[in-house]
Design a protein around this motif. Sequence first.
Motif, PDB file in Angstrom:
ATOM      1  N   ASN A  93       6.971 -17.508 -32.169  1.00 19.98           N
ATOM      2  CA  ASN A  93       6.795 -15.999 -32.229  1.00 19.98           C
ATOM      3  C   ASN A  93       5.617 -15.553 -30.872  1.00 19.98           C
ATOM      4  N   LEU A  94       6.102 -14.787 -29.705  1.00 20.84           N
ATOM      5  CA  LEU A  94       5.045 -14.702 -28.792  1.00 20.84           C
ATOM      6  C   LEU A  94       5.468 -13.064 -28.392  1.00 20.84           C
ATOM      7  N   THR A  95       4.359 -12.088 -28.032  1.00 22.95           N
ATOM      8  CA  THR A  95       4.814 -11.374 -27.330  1.00 22.95           C
ATOM      9  C   THR A  95       4.179 -10.905 -25.541  1.00 22.95           C
ATOM     10  N   LEU A  96       5.350 -11.231 -24.603  1.00 25.90           N
ATOM     11  CA  LEU A  96       4.763 -11.379 -23.235  1.00 25.90           C
ATOM     12  C   LEU A  96       5.313 -10.839 -22.349  1.00 25.90           C
ATOM     13  N   ILE A  97       4.257 -10.333 -21.665  1.00 24.33           N
ATOM     14  CA  ILE A  97       4.718  -8.679 -20.758  1.00 24.33           C
ATOM     15  C   ILE A  97       3.962  -9.380 -19.279  1.00 24.33           C
ATOM     16  N   ASP A  98       5.730 -10.083 -18.346  1.00 23.11           N
ATOM     17  CA  ASP A  98       5.793  -9.529 -17.150  1.00 23.11           C
ATOM     18  C   ASP A  98       5.431  -9.124 -16.144  1.00 23.11           C
ATOM     19  N   LEU A  99       4.242  -8.819 -15.493  1.00 23.95           N
ATOM     20  CA  LEU A  99       4.370  -7.606 -14.373  1.00 23.95           C
ATOM     21  C   LEU A  99       4.673  -8.585 -13.409  1.00 23.95           C
ATOM     22  N   PRO A 100       4.524  -7.217 -11.958  1.00 26.04           N
ATOM     23  CA  PRO A 100       5.196  -7.251 -10.800  1.00 26.04           C
ATOM     24  C   PRO A 100       3.922  -7.978  -9.922  1.00 26.04           C
ATOM     25  N   GLY A 101       3.894  -9.505  -9.543  1.00 19.25           N
ATOM     26  CA  GLY A 101       3.334 -10.537  -8.355  1.00 19.25           C
ATOM     27  C   GLY A 101       2.785  -9.207  -7.103  1.00 19.25           C
ATOM     28  N   ILE A 102       0.942  -9.452  -7.874  1.00 13.41           N
ATOM     29  CA  ILE A 102       0.231  -9.402  -6.960  1.00 13.41           C
ATOM     30  C   ILE A 102       0.666  -8.949  -5.178  1.00 13.41           C
ATOM     31  N   THR A 103       0.459  -7.858  -4.626  1.00 17.27           N
ATOM     32  CA  THR A 103       1.640  -8.063  -3.195  1.00 17.27           C
ATOM     33  C   THR A 103       0.319  -7.477  -2.315  1.00 17.27           C
ATOM     34  N   LYS A 104       0.731  -7.559  -0.959  1.00 15.05           N
ATOM     35  CA  LYS A 104      -0.680  -7.205   0.199  1.00 15.05           C
ATOM     36  C   LYS A 104       0.295  -6.120   1.493  1.00 15.05           C
ATOM     37  N   VAL A 105       1.533  -6.749   1.564  1.00 13.22           N
ATOM     38  CA  VAL A 105       2.198  -6.177   2.925  1.00 13.22           C
ATOM     39  C   VAL A 105       3.733  -5.662   2.553  1.00 13.22           C
ATOM     40  N   PRO A 106       4.122  -3.914   2.676  1.00 12.41           N
ATOM     41  CA  PRO A 106       5.028  -3.553   2.023  1.00 12.41           C
ATOM     42  C   PRO A 106       6.828  -4.251   2.718  1.00 12.41           C
ATOM     43  N   VAL A 107       7.282  -4.351   1.945  1.00 13.74           N
ATOM     44  CA  VAL A 107       8.775  -5.000   3.135  1.00 13.74           C
ATOM     45  C   VAL A 107      10.419  -3.793   2.279  1.00 13.74           C
ATOM     46  N   GLY A 108      10.835  -3.745   2.877  1.00 17.65           N
ATOM     47  CA  GLY A 108      12.375  -2.778   2.215  1.00 17.65           C
ATOM     48  C   GLY A 108      11.566  -1.032   2.205  1.00 17.65           C
ATOM     49  N   ASP A 109      12.211  -1.077   1.201  1.00 19.57           N
ATOM     50  CA  ASP A 109      11.731   0.368   0.727  1.00 19.57           C
ATOM     51  C   ASP A 109      10.845   0.187   0.009  1.00 19.57           C
ATOM     52  N   GLN A 110       9.552  -0.447  -0.223  1.00 22.40           N
ATOM     53  CA  GLN A 110       8.690  -0.254  -0.721  1.00 22.40           C
ATOM     54  C   GLN A 110       7.325   1.260   0.402  1.00 22.40           C
ATOM     55  N   PRO A 111       6.509   1.787  -0.327  1.00 18.82           N
ATOM     56  CA  PRO A 111       5.576   2.723  -0.111  1.00 18.82           C
ATOM     57  C   PRO A 111       5.020   1.846   0.526  1.00 18.82           C
ATOM     58  N   GLN A 112       4.139   2.556   1.675  1.00 17.31           N
ATOM     59  CA  GLN A 112       2.518   1.271   1.946  1.00 17.31           C
ATOM     60  C   GLN A 112       1.624   1.297   1.050  1.00 17.31           C
ATOM     61  N   ASP A 113       1.365   2.063   0.022  1.00 15.19           N
ATOM     62  CA  ASP A 113       0.524   1.426  -1.006  1.00 15.19           C
ATOM     63  C   ASP A 113       0.781   0.748  -2.454  1.00 15.19           C
ATOM     64  N   ILE A 114       1.977  -0.229  -1.877  1.00 15.59           N
ATOM     65  CA  ILE A 114       2.864  -0.801  -2.665  1.00 15.59           C
ATOM     66  C   ILE A 114       1.500  -1.547  -3.404  1.00 15.59           C
TER      67      ILE A 114
END
Length: 834
Positions: free
Chosen positions: A131-152
């Motif tokens: 029994n576990l409850t985990l939250i998988d969060l987005p990986g820490i990134t530096k450079v925006p790609v695609g439709d990602q905003p500049q302050d991603i």
Amino acid sequence: MGNRGMEELIPLVNKLQDAFSSIGQSCHLDLPQIAVVGGQSAGKSSVLENFVGRDFLPRGSGIVTRRPLILQLIFSKTEYAEFLHCKSRKFTDFDEVRQEIEAETDRVTGTNKGISPVPINLRVYSPHVLNLTLIDLPGITKVPVGDQPQDIEFQIREMILQFISRESSLILAVTPANMDLANSDALKMAKEVDPQGLRTIGVITKLDLMDEGTDARDVLENKLLPLRRGYIGVVNRSQKDIDGRKDIRAALAAERKFFLSHPAYRHMAERMGTPHLQRVLNQQLTNHIRETLPQLRSKLQSQLLSLEKEVEEYKNFRPDDPARKTKALLQMVQQFGVDFEKRIEGSGDQVDTLELSGGARINRIFHERFPFELVKLCGVRETGLFTPDLAFEAIVKKQVVKLKEPCLKCVDLVIQELINTVRQCTTKLGSYPRLREETERIVTTHIREREGKTKDQILLLIDIELSYINTNHEDFIGFANSAPAQGRSRSLLTPLTRDGDGVIRRGWLTINNISIMKGGSKEYWFVLTAESLSWYKDEEEKEKKYMLPLDNLKIRDVEKGFMSNKHVFAIFNTEQRNVYKDLRQIELACDSQEDVDSWKASFLRAGVYPEKDQTENEDGAQENTFSMDPQLERQVETIRNLVDSYVGIINKSIRDLMPKTIMHLMINNTKDFIHSELLAFLYSSSDQSSLMEESAEQAQRRDEMLRMYHALREALGIIGDISTSTVSTPVPPPVDDTWLQPGPGHSPPPQRRPPSALLPPGRPPSLRAAAPGPPPLLPLPVGAAPGPAPPALAAPPIPSRLGPAGSNDPFAAPPQIPARPARIPPGIPPGVPR
């Protein structure tokens, strides 16, 4: 974990998580959970897949996890998955689980790498999980790609901080072994919100990808960059293994073999690997829930109490019950009448502290706006060259006729305020739109009907005044006392009511002409009393700037400047003296003309009247200013004094009768109508069932409230059966955590043992496992429990894999297992992690 109640702690939190997520509210509770943090390609997804034993997470280049994934692992004899957004469907094919995650992510974020903080809730039932409850969060990134905003980078950072900042969350900081640990973004962010390291667990991935001749032994032994809860190493599948669909069970066997055979890690193999990490997280999360249980119970009880009163009427709710509808209709109409009366009287909970409303505004209309309109009329009088008696009567009648306009305007202002009050009081009927609409219509129609009767009565009062000019009135000065010699510094109007020397008004005003250049302005806090006008630096009224007596002061209008949005009026002295310093007048500015009129009315209450306009005759020609015959001048002045006196008497009478007439014919009548006739009008206007049809918002609100209420009651019921005396592992003692104190870019400290990790030299590791308890200042291994381990459960040391003799490694001993009976769920195949 010691008892059945403790084993159900994690499923309980899962239930709460689902209950609150399904109704779109968090209930203001921070539920205990584990947040997984790491950079892109750090191996977070592989760790979670190893926990489940299935491939179910999206893969690819760049940022793949674009929404938080709340992953609830639940031990079960059968294996399947379900999503909160489609709970009726059970997924047995985990490829479909991956496709559903991708589709649900794209539904909110789009298909071109956008991100969103809205979580996806996934529950996995399996015989291979704890029994576990985990939250998988987005990986820490530096450079925006695609439709990602500049302050991603900033957005992802804020999203991660939102989850890991909660005191109830454990932080699983994932860092690849082939990266400098001192540059780990996951550890740095964890350190920001958890500087003491009480909630952070380190995970080192990709140990098999380190350059030949290097290893992470010092890190895993908690020597290089120590954490209170230490580090656990894991070996995930390579990209080639994933592409080749290598079985996760085979990967776990290969991971086990890697640690047993590697010369740098084999002495700690029992404390490394995915199964051990899963057991540690299960125990740590269970202990963490136990520690937060009292606070969680307190918050649940507080939420339940706040809902109790609102839910009371819904507990036995039946939408089509006619008795309930009748009762609700009676209660709401009665409450509407009470609220209306309170708003008019300015009592109870219906007092608006932000702005004047209801009775307060009507009172201001009666005692400020209406008298101000009367005073403005006093400056417009025509005096002809008639005999005094005829001139006097003609002028008086013209003045009395002019009273009709401000009187009717006063009625209109009161009506508007009454209608606004009705609308404010019907907000409580918002649950029943038809009832609210009908109530507003019926009461507003009644007010409009009373408008005609009230105006007729007021016009009748003025016509009565016109019908007979009573020159024998006791307050009339008479011809003998009207000689020009009698000087008057103020109008013959009786001063308006005021509370002695009490404050008439407070508020902010801008002095427009205060600067030397006469072009500047400055805002002050003004206090107007019956005797003076003072202004202060601010509303605390501590630093008084000036106090101006009201003697001989009057008000005049000032045209607002070409570039200014302010509305301006001025105060000046009738004796041509400077009012303030070298200024003949002070120009005061407000944001709106309504504010200007309101301030003028307040000055009127203090006895400061507007400057009389230059008189004009009916043809618009200005009054002759050249010198007339002295006798004629005396006659004109006599008439002026007589008119002032008589008009003052009429104004006094009208000021007294107008509020009484409006109160009797309109306000009190409306209150009586609401209390005695509104219900009958509602019954006759439409069918009761249609009147009491709920709005969709109300039905949804009731449904959500009831679900929240029952979820809280169920949670409190389960928590109440749990024994909080269960033995659990305490948080390890502090370690040397100065390694993250310097700014970024600093090199980690040299490899040295923290003072708390030192042991007496020469003490064999095997003796430490049998010690009666952890020695002082010795950090416990992750997942260890205080006190001696039961002999039957203690894993014997592996001689062939022991570290060098005399090693001071605090992790060299086999892990101590918590003092609790072994619970092996039936039906678990041998070798599957418990």
